[in-house]
Motif scaffolding. Sequence first.
Motif, PDB file in Angstrom:
ATOM      1  N   ALA A 235       0.799  -1.210  -0.014  1.00 14.26           N
ATOM      2  CA  ALA A 235       0.078   0.045   0.020  1.00 14.26           C
ATOM      3  C   ALA A 235       0.946   1.327  -0.030  1.00 14.26           C
ATOM      4  O   ALA A 235       0.412   2.233  -0.692  1.00 14.26           O
ATOM      5  N   VAL A 236       1.950   1.139   0.512  1.00 14.49           N
ATOM      6  CA  VAL A 236       2.963   2.382   0.550  1.00 14.49           C
ATOM      7  C   VAL A 236       3.320   2.583  -0.674  1.00 14.49           C
ATOM      8  O   VAL A 236       3.442   3.777  -1.225  1.00 14.49           O
ATOM      9  N   LEU A 237       3.885   1.545  -1.190  1.00 16.33           N
ATOM     10  CA  LEU A 237       4.327   1.721  -2.497  1.00 16.33           C
ATOM     11  C   LEU A 237       3.350   2.217  -3.642  1.00 16.33           C
ATOM     12  O   LEU A 237       3.547   2.987  -4.645  1.00 16.33           O
ATOM     13  N   LEU A 238       2.287   1.774  -3.776  1.00 14.42           N
ATOM     14  CA  LEU A 238       1.157   2.264  -4.421  1.00 14.42           C
ATOM     15  C   LEU A 238       0.761   3.668  -4.334  1.00 14.42           C
ATOM     16  O   LEU A 238       0.580   4.620  -5.178  1.00 14.42           O
ATOM     17  N   ALA A 239       0.948   4.058  -2.866  1.00 14.65           N
ATOM     18  CA  ALA A 239       0.483   5.467  -2.561  1.00 14.65           C
ATOM     19  C   ALA A 239       1.797   6.220  -2.993  1.00 14.65           C
ATOM     20  O   ALA A 239       1.372   7.433  -3.586  1.00 14.65           O
ATOM     21  N   GLY A 240       2.946   5.857  -2.821  1.00  8.66           N
ATOM     22  CA  GLY A 240       3.849   6.717  -3.387  1.00  8.66           C
ATOM     23  C   GLY A 240       4.028   6.614  -4.815  1.00  8.66           C
ATOM     24  O   GLY A 240       4.394   8.003  -5.512  1.00  8.66           O
ATOM     25  N   GLY A 241       3.710   5.607  -5.590  1.00  7.71           N
ATOM     26  CA  GLY A 241       3.470   5.933  -7.034  1.00  7.71           C
ATOM     27  C   GLY A 241       2.433   6.908  -7.391  1.00  7.71           C
ATOM     28  O   GLY A 241       2.470   7.642  -8.486  1.00  7.71           O
ATOM     29  N   ALA A 242       1.277   6.820  -6.802  1.00  6.60           N
ATOM     30  CA  ALA A 242       0.256   7.852  -7.070  1.00  6.60           C
ATOM     31  C   ALA A 242       0.455   9.173  -6.791  1.00  6.60           C
ATOM     32  O   ALA A 242       0.255  10.083  -7.796  1.00  6.60           O
ATOM     33  N   LEU A 243       1.483   9.499  -5.777  1.00  8.30           N
ATOM     34  CA  LEU A 243       1.767  10.559  -5.585  1.00  8.30           C
ATOM     35  C   LEU A 243       2.822  11.221  -6.634  1.00  8.30           C
ATOM     36  O   LEU A 243       2.864  12.074  -7.053  1.00  8.30           O
TER      37      LEU A 243
END
Length: 623
Positions: A235-243
């Motif tokens: 989830a942290v990696l996906l949130a960072g990718g979205a950012l």
Amino acid sequence: MTQLTERGSSLSPHGHAAARRSQAVGAALLGGVLAAGLGLGALAVAVLLMWITSPFPDSGPGGALHIAADLWLLAHGADLERADTLSGVPAPIGLTPMLLAVLPVWLLYRAARHALEPPEEAAEGQDAPPARDPELTPRSVLGWVTLGYLMVGLAAVVYAATGPVHVVPLSALLHLPVVAVGAVAAGGWAAHERPFGALPEPLARALDHIPGGVWSALPRPLLIAALRAAVAATAVLLAGGALLAVGSLSWHVDAAHQSLSQLTQMWSGRIAVLLLALVLAPNTVLWGAAYGLGPGFTLGGESVAGPFGAAGYPVLPHFPLFAGLPQQGEGGPLTWSVLGLPLVAGVVAGCFVGRAATRSGDKAADGRWGGRETASAGALAAIGCGGAIALLTGLASGPLGSAALADFGPSWWLTGPAALGWTALAGVPTAFGLRWWRVRKLRPPDQGRAGDRAAGRAGGDGVVPDRGAVPGARAWERWRGGAGGRGRARGGADAAPGGGGGGADGLAAASTSAGASLSAGSGSVGWVSTESVSGESALPSPSPSPSASWWRRLMSQVIELPDAEGRPEADAAAAGEPTRSAATLVEPSDMSRSAHTPEAEPQLGAEPGRDSRRARRRGRASE
């Protein structure tokens, strides 16, 4: 004649059962057909609306319906081909818009769940709905739902197999059943309140070949903690990718607006382009995550875009999402800083593992896991995160043409190992550091290193795993049901060599053995630990009913037993007197706050003889 007219027609019990069975089969089949039809219909309405509002359509309504069928099959992962190319070679289209796939999967999931839900109660004055036929198993119902969905899917494949843009039949026939079975299985599992029932016979036979020691070496609390850590890191990696994606598009917003204006001047065309960008938004998020992990992504040919540089871009069409691509050239400190994203994900995973490795909130608690268990949980979390990222990036990439555009997007075999390596590099040291800090903070001053070594040998909760060679399927069933049938309390292991005769030691060993037997017989999912301070030992509390929901069976239960004079243990401990022991059922998946006091109970895995002598000395001193 009167008797014939008054008697009427009636069905035998067998006929009623057959009628109910036919009705249930027809409802399940119709549910699958409706799920596929609604998905196709929604896409057909959207495409026809775009075709009607387009000022210069290049085909009739038949072409628009073909495009709708192509998009529905593309949402299931099927490949398309575009025949009218300049080179004459058909160009494949295999990049699946991930947001577009949500609609058919959700519809089929709801259809399967509705097919297994019990009938609603009839209102007052109405006939009760017919009960479901007990001979029609849930697997049969789900099979009919899947069959109805695949019937419509096969018709869509035949219809969309021709035209300027057509589906590849073999690819559609491979992907449709996989997606349908997965969505139906998820719906059926949710309809049964997400149980962990008996394994199918083929899978049980396959598990028979796995030694029972494998399940004993991987306790269920460890796997649950590793799974939670992997989900958090992903989830942290996906949130960072979205950012990263949103930040890049915001930085190049002028270029994105210019590319949209160059594509079309009509508002209907711009809406169509924006809808296409919207369904590709999850793909863009995964591309950003791959960029932050280091491998980056490719735009075809020898091109690459990553934090260390970008080069080799081919001639790309005007599209708003392409405006957010990084500029070609070597990377700098700004692009290198995105490598902190996987480090943050690893630290988050390590925090989850480190918290699970200790008993949270207990001031007298020692390390719940040893170093081996903590390292195993961190490694499993890294493997889970790497596998999830590899799967998602594989779905988010695909070809958009031939030659230079044959490879488009991140490579799953690079991003998956990168996520695994980053998570393990940052997660395992973080887990060890957090475990050391929490144990050091919560350990009482007189606690020596013997408790650490004993807790490490005992596993998580003072339970020594039984590493006997039990066949795989039966060992898996015991592992799934909890550690009660898998191990024995540490106190019993230490007291057993002292002899099984009379005396305090013998009574402690007998009560500990009885506690382990009760835990094994009831199929509880907690770990039972029995600690003795004054030489007496109490039997563990009864486990929750097996028919209760699985999450209720995972709840912690702490029973406070009275002392010899009928006072609660807490009062006796406050007075400095020896107390009886309490049998504690500790939840394995959530390190909940323990209700025991440091004076009333020794540490898990500590030496019971030394603790008993220390407690008796404290009692004599208070007297």
